[in-house]
Design a protein around this motif. Structure first.
Motif: not given
Length: 246
Positions: A1-5, A32-37, A39-47, A127-131
Motif C-alpha cells: 500500500m502506498r499513501y499519498v498526499g 496523477l491517479i495513473s502514476y500511482y498503483p 491500491q494507493a490511498l490518496i488524501f487530497i485537499d479539495v472538496p 466510480k472505482q476510484e472513490r474508495n
C-alpha cells in the motif's frame, strides 16, 4: 500500500509519497491517479462530493470549523454547488450559487473552482476510484498531528514553515530532506512552499488513518451521484493522553 498526499498548486497538482520518497507535480488529476498503483490511498485537499439543486446536504465544513480555533476557521470555506462549476466568470458562478444555495461564493472559492471541477468530474466518471481518493484538510490534519493543539503560526511565514516541518519530522525523520528535494525540483511559481508542506501532511495523515482514522461527519451524506461527503483526518493526538496512575 502506498499513501499519498495531494495539494493543488499553480503547476496543477503536487503529490508526496513517503514510502518511495517521491514528490511529483502533474498538470491534471488523471495523470496523477495513473502514476500511482491502484491500491494507493490518496488524501487530497479539495472538496469531494458537492451540493446541487437535487441534493443540498453537505455539513462537512460546518462541523470541521468547530475543531479549529477562531483564527483558523476561515481556512475552511463554503463549498460551491455543482452547477456553479460550469460558470465562466466569478459573477456568474456567484449568481448561480446564490440562486441554488442562497449565498454567493468568495473569491477564494473562485480561484480553486477549476480544481474542484476537475476532481468532481473525475470521480463522477470513475466510480472505482472513490474508495481510494479521500478529501482531507491540512489545517485540521496538522492540528491533530500536533497532539490536537492549534498551530501558532500561519503556513506562509518562516516560523510557520519551521513549525510544520518540526511536526512532520516527528512522524517522518526524512521530512525535511524531502521538503528540500521538492524546493529544488520545482520552482515557486509552480509549487509553493506551503503546497509541499500540505501535501506532506496529507501523505502522513493518509498512512496514520489506517489505524487512527476519523472523518467528519461520522456518517457522511452522499451527493446526487452517490459520492460520500466527509473530511478525513487521523486523530493521533489520543495516543499522547497520559495513562491513569496505577
Amino acid at each position: 500500500m502506498r499513501y499519498v498526499g495531494v495539494d493543488g498548486c499553480k503547476y496543477g497538482w503536487v503529490s508526496v509519497c513517503f514510502s518511495t520518497e517521491e514528490i511529483i507535480a502533474v498538470e491534471n488529476i488523471e495523470n496523477l491517479i495513473s502514476y500511482y498503483p491502484a491500491q494507493a490511498l490518496i488524501f487530497i485537499d479539495v472538496p469531494i462530493g458537492l451540493k446541487s439543486e437535487k441534493n443540498k446536504l453537505r455539513n462537512c465544513e460546518e462541523l470541521a470549523r468547530q475543531l479549529l480555533p477562531k483564527n483558523r476557521k476561515s481556512s475552511i470555506f463554503p463549498v460551491p454547488c455543482r452547477e456553479s462549476l460550469q460558470a465562466e466568470t466569478y459573477s456568474e458562478a456567484s449568481y448561480i450559487n446564490k440562486a441554488i444555495l442562497g449565498k454567493g461564493i468568495s473569491m477564494q472559492t473562485w480561484f480553486i473552482i477549476s480544481k474542484i471541477k476537475e476532481i468532481d468530474q473525475f470521480l463522477v466518471q470513475n466510480k472505482q476510484e472513490r474508495n481510494n481518493i479521500k478529501e482531507s484538510h491540512p489545517e485540521i490534519s496538522f492540528q491533530f498531528l500536533n497532539d490536537g493543539k492549534p498551530l501558532k503560526y500561519t503556513k506562509k511565514t518562516e516560523n510557520g514553515i519551521f513549525e510544520r516541518l518540526h511536526i512532520l519530522s516527528q512522524f517522518k525523520p526524512e521530512a525535511e530532506k524531502l521538503y528540500k528535494l521538492g524546493l529544488k525540483k520545482y520552482r515557486r511559481k509552480e509549487v509553493a512552499k506551503d503546497d509541499l508542506l500540505d501535501a506532506m501532511c496529507l501523505g502522513i495523515t493518509a498512512e496514520l488513518s489506517e489505524i487512527y482514522g476519523k472523518r467528519i461527519p461520522i456518517q457522511p451524506e452522499k451527493d446526487e451521484y452517490g459520492i460520500k461527503m466527509a473530511i478525513h483526518y487521523a486523530d493521533f493526538s489520543r495516543l499522547h493522553k497520559k495513562c491513569p496512575k496505577t
